[in-house]
Design a protein around this motif. Structure first.
Motif, PDB file in Angstrom:
ATOM      1  N   GLU A 105       0.835  -1.208   0.000  1.00 25.20           N
ATOM      2  CA  GLU A 105       0.000   0.000   0.000  1.00 25.20           C
ATOM      3  C   GLU A 105       0.867   1.255   0.000  1.00 25.20           C
ATOM      4  OE1 GLU A 105      -3.191   0.162  -0.277  1.00 25.20           O
ATOM      5  OE2 GLU A 105      -4.019  -1.752   0.361  1.00 25.20           O
ATOM      6  N   LEU A 106       1.949   1.207   0.769  1.00 21.69           N
ATOM      7  CA  LEU A 106       2.849   2.354   0.886  1.00 21.69           C
ATOM      8  C   LEU A 106       3.622   2.568  -0.405  1.00 21.69           C
ATOM      9  CD1 LEU A 106       3.711   4.428   3.042  1.00 21.69           C
ATOM     10  CD2 LEU A 106       5.577   2.884   3.659  1.00 21.69           C
ATOM     11  N   ASN A 107       4.206   1.507  -0.941  1.00 21.44           N
ATOM     12  CA  ASN A 107       5.038   1.622  -2.136  1.00 21.44           C
ATOM     13  C   ASN A 107       4.237   1.939  -3.385  1.00 21.44           C
ATOM     14  OD1 ASN A 107       7.466   1.091  -0.758  1.00 21.44           O
ATOM     15  ND2 ASN A 107       7.157  -1.117  -0.911  1.00 21.44           N
ATOM     16  N   ASN A 108       2.957   1.558  -3.408  1.00 26.73           N
ATOM     17  CA  ASN A 108       2.097   1.863  -4.552  1.00 26.73           C
ATOM     18  C   ASN A 108       1.535   3.277  -4.500  1.00 26.73           C
ATOM     19  OD1 ASN A 108       2.515  -0.676  -5.573  1.00 26.73           O
ATOM     20  ND2 ASN A 108       0.521  -1.503  -4.986  1.00 26.73           N
ATOM     21  N   GLY A 109       1.786   3.984  -3.398  1.00 22.30           N
ATOM     22  CA  GLY A 109       1.308   5.360  -3.277  1.00 22.30           C
ATOM     23  C   GLY A 109      -0.146   5.475  -2.882  1.00 22.30           C
ATOM     24  N   ASN A 110      -0.745   4.392  -2.412  1.00 17.79           N
ATOM     25  CA  ASN A 110      -2.151   4.445  -1.986  1.00 17.79           C
ATOM     26  C   ASN A 110      -2.313   5.184  -0.665  1.00 17.79           C
ATOM     27  OD1 ASN A 110      -2.848   2.866  -4.219  1.00 17.79           O
ATOM     28  ND2 ASN A 110      -2.553   0.962  -3.084  1.00 17.79           N
ATOM     29  N   ILE A 111      -1.244   5.234   0.114  1.00 15.34           N
ATOM     30  CA  ILE A 111      -1.240   5.942   1.397  1.00 15.34           C
ATOM     31  C   ILE A 111       0.064   6.720   1.517  1.00 15.34           C
ATOM     32  CG2 ILE A 111      -2.743   4.305   2.603  1.00 15.34           C
ATOM     33  CD1 ILE A 111      -0.274   2.924   3.688  1.00 15.34           C
ATOM     34  N   ASP A 112       0.047   7.747   2.372  1.00 13.94           N
ATOM     35  CA  ASP A 112       1.256   8.538   2.601  1.00 13.94           C
ATOM     36  C   ASP A 112       2.155   7.893   3.643  1.00 13.94           C
ATOM     37  OD1 ASP A 112       0.780  10.738   0.824  1.00 13.94           O
ATOM     38  OD2 ASP A 112      -0.765  11.433   2.205  1.00 13.94           O
ATOM     39  N   CYS A 113       1.544   7.221   4.620  1.00  8.95           N
ATOM     40  CA  CYS A 113       2.337   6.634   5.692  1.00  8.95           C
ATOM     41  C   CYS A 113       1.552   5.549   6.414  1.00  8.95           C
ATOM     42  CB  CYS A 113       2.776   7.709   6.690  1.00  8.95           C
ATOM     43  SG  CYS A 113       1.423   8.343   7.719  1.00  8.95           S
ATOM     44  N   ILE A 114       2.282   4.769   7.209  1.00 12.51           N
ATOM     45  CA  ILE A 114       1.677   3.819   8.142  1.00 12.51           C
ATOM     46  C   ILE A 114       1.783   4.459   9.516  1.00 12.51           C
ATOM     47  CG2 ILE A 114       1.717   1.493   9.092  1.00 12.51           C
ATOM     48  CD1 ILE A 114       1.458   1.324   6.146  1.00 12.51           C
ATOM     49  N   TRP A 115       0.657   4.718  10.140  1.00 14.69           N
ATOM     50  CA  TRP A 115       0.657   5.340  11.475  1.00 14.69           C
ATOM     51  C   TRP A 115      -0.328   4.548  12.326  1.00 14.69           C
ATOM     52  CZ3 TRP A 115       0.896  11.346  12.180  1.00 14.69           C
ATOM     53  CH2 TRP A 115       1.174  11.642  13.528  1.00 14.69           C
ATOM     54  N   ASN A 116       0.182   3.516  13.004  1.00 12.51           N
ATOM     55  CA  ASN A 116      -0.740   2.593  13.652  1.00 12.51           C
ATOM     56  C   ASN A 116      -0.019   1.704  14.665  1.00 12.51           C
ATOM     57  OD1 ASN A 116      -2.845  -0.127  12.534  1.00 12.51           O
ATOM     58  ND2 ASN A 116      -3.331   1.409  14.045  1.00 12.51           N
ATOM     59  N   GLY A 117       0.716   2.330  15.585  1.00 13.03           N
ATOM     60  CA  GLY A 117       1.442   1.539  16.558  1.00 13.03           C
ATOM     61  C   GLY A 117       2.375   0.551  15.877  1.00 13.03           C
ATOM     62  N   MET A 118       3.124   1.019  14.886  1.00 12.44           N
ATOM     63  CA  MET A 118       4.005   0.138  14.128  1.00 12.44           C
ATOM     64  C   MET A 118       5.381   0.057  14.782  1.00 12.44           C
ATOM     65  SD  MET A 118       5.049   0.174  10.102  1.00 12.44           S
ATOM     66  CE  MET A 118       6.088   1.648  10.253  1.00 12.44           C
ATOM     67  N   THR A 119       5.780  -1.152  15.104  1.00 14.22           N
ATOM     68  CA  THR A 119       7.059  -1.380  15.773  1.00 14.22           C
ATOM     69  C   THR A 119       8.235  -1.184  14.829  1.00 14.22           C
ATOM     70  OG1 THR A 119       6.041  -2.954  17.273  1.00 14.22           O
ATOM     71  CG2 THR A 119       8.420  -3.111  17.005  1.00 14.22           C
ATOM     72  N   ILE A 120       9.295  -0.594  15.346  1.00 12.89           N
ATOM     73  CA  ILE A 120      10.526  -0.460  14.581  1.00 12.89           C
ATOM     74  C   ILE A 120      11.238  -1.810  14.561  1.00 12.89           C
ATOM     75  CG2 ILE A 120      12.794   0.664  14.475  1.00 12.89           C
ATOM     76  CD1 ILE A 120      11.555   3.018  15.994  1.00 12.89           C
ATOM     77  N   THR A 121      11.474  -2.337  13.370  1.00 12.25           N
ATOM     78  CA  THR A 121      12.241  -3.576  13.201  1.00 12.25           C
ATOM     79  C   THR A 121      13.344  -3.319  12.177  1.00 12.25           C
ATOM     80  OG1 THR A 121      10.872  -4.428  11.378  1.00 12.25           O
ATOM     81  CG2 THR A 121      10.162  -4.949  13.630  1.00 12.25           C
ATOM     82  N   GLU A 122      14.311  -4.197  12.121  1.00 14.24           N
ATOM     83  CA  GLU A 122      15.398  -4.038  11.155  1.00 14.24           C
ATOM     84  C   GLU A 122      14.852  -4.053   9.726  1.00 14.24           C
ATOM     85  OE1 GLU A 122      18.507  -6.854  11.714  1.00 14.24           O
ATOM     86  OE2 GLU A 122      18.974  -6.203  13.758  1.00 14.24           O
TER      87      GLU A 122
END
Length: 278
Positions: A105-122
């Motif tokens: 969804e992010l890479n296709n440009g359907n959304i600007d960002c993921i903002w939803n308690g997303m954990t930082i992972t490598e």
């Protein structure tokens, strides 16, 4: 002579008809092109300036982002995103997504960002442009209130659920207890997992601390938390790689909300205290 004259008149008539059709077709083509041009210019703001802020989220992740009883998307992340959008003079648009499809969804440009308690992972650090961490979290284990499971080691031989492509799934996979559980069930969202836990279809759920505490407080007779963290982590907002300029504007607006006390107010509303990282 009469036959020749009639033939000439027929030829002139045909030429006139064909010329009229060609002119009509050209006029129709020009009209269609103009219509497309008008439609395109109507959908694109003057000067190409951005007018909205499209946030992608899993709407079954309380209290960060979820559907209320009034069928509205609410939560801590929603309030923060709305406050950021207001500071930037943008219209906030909330786009529910399948969590396992967030990268697409992010890479296709359907959304600007993921903002939803997303954990930082490598992996996410490699694939996304992440903003500064804004909240600390743990991966905890939730079981039924009357469960015999009291510690992580008690998961041996049990059926454990995780959300597909979540940091909870990663935390369980990285823990030695994973080799001792009877089965790991991957589910689309935590609501489904907790419902299955309630009816005894599974024995435990690996889940974010903020979500776990929300559900335990809401249904204390059904759930309890094993206070033994599988993994400590932090949340961040994720943008598409390369979207640096807009991401920085969002970060600057977020920092202003922390400085002026707005973030603390929103945190107190949802958690009873200020837990936003400074």
């Amino acid at each position: 002579m009469k036959k020749l004259l009639a033939l000439l008149m027929a030829l002139v008539l045909c030429a006139t008809v064909f010329a009229g059709c060609a002119a009509k077709e050209e006029s129709s083509s020009q009209s269609g092109s103009q219509s497309q041009s008008d439609s395109s210019s109507a959908s694109t703001p003057a000067g190409g300036e951005k007018t909205d802020f499209i946030v992608g989220l899993d709407v079954s992740f309380p209290p960060m982002g979820f559907m209320s009883e009034d069928n509205e998307i609410v939560g801590f992340d929603i309030d923060m995103a709305r406050a950021v959008a207001e500071k930037l003079g943008l219209e906030l648009k909330l786009q529910p997504i399948e969590w396992s499809a967030k990268d697409m969804e992010l890479n296709n440009g359907n959304i600007d960002c993921i903002w939803n308690g997303m954990t930082i992972t490598e992996e996410r650090q490699e694939n996304m442009l992440l903003l500064r961490p804004y909240m600390a979290n743990n991966q905890f284990i939730v079981v039924a209130k009357d469960s015999a499971i009291k510690t992580k080691s008690d998961l041996a031989g049990k059926i454990v659920a995780v959300q597909t492509d979540s940091s909870g799934e990663e935390a369980l996979n990285d823990d030695p207890i994973k080799d001792e559980v009877a089965e790991v069930v991957s589910m689309a969202d935590y609501v489904s997992a907790l419902n299955d836990l309630k009816i005894g279809r599974i024995d435990a759920v690996v889940i974010d601390e903020v979500v776990a505490r929300y559900y335990v407080e809401k249904e204390p007779d059904n759930f309890t938390i094993i206070e033994e963290s599988l993994k400590k982590e932090q949340y961040a907002v994720g943008f598409k790689k390369g979207n640096t300029e807009f991401a920085q504007k969002v970060q600057d607006a977020f920092d202003e909300l922390v400085e002026d006390g707005t973030a603390a107010e929103i945190s107190s509303k949802w958690f009873g205290k200020d837990i936003v990282l400074k």
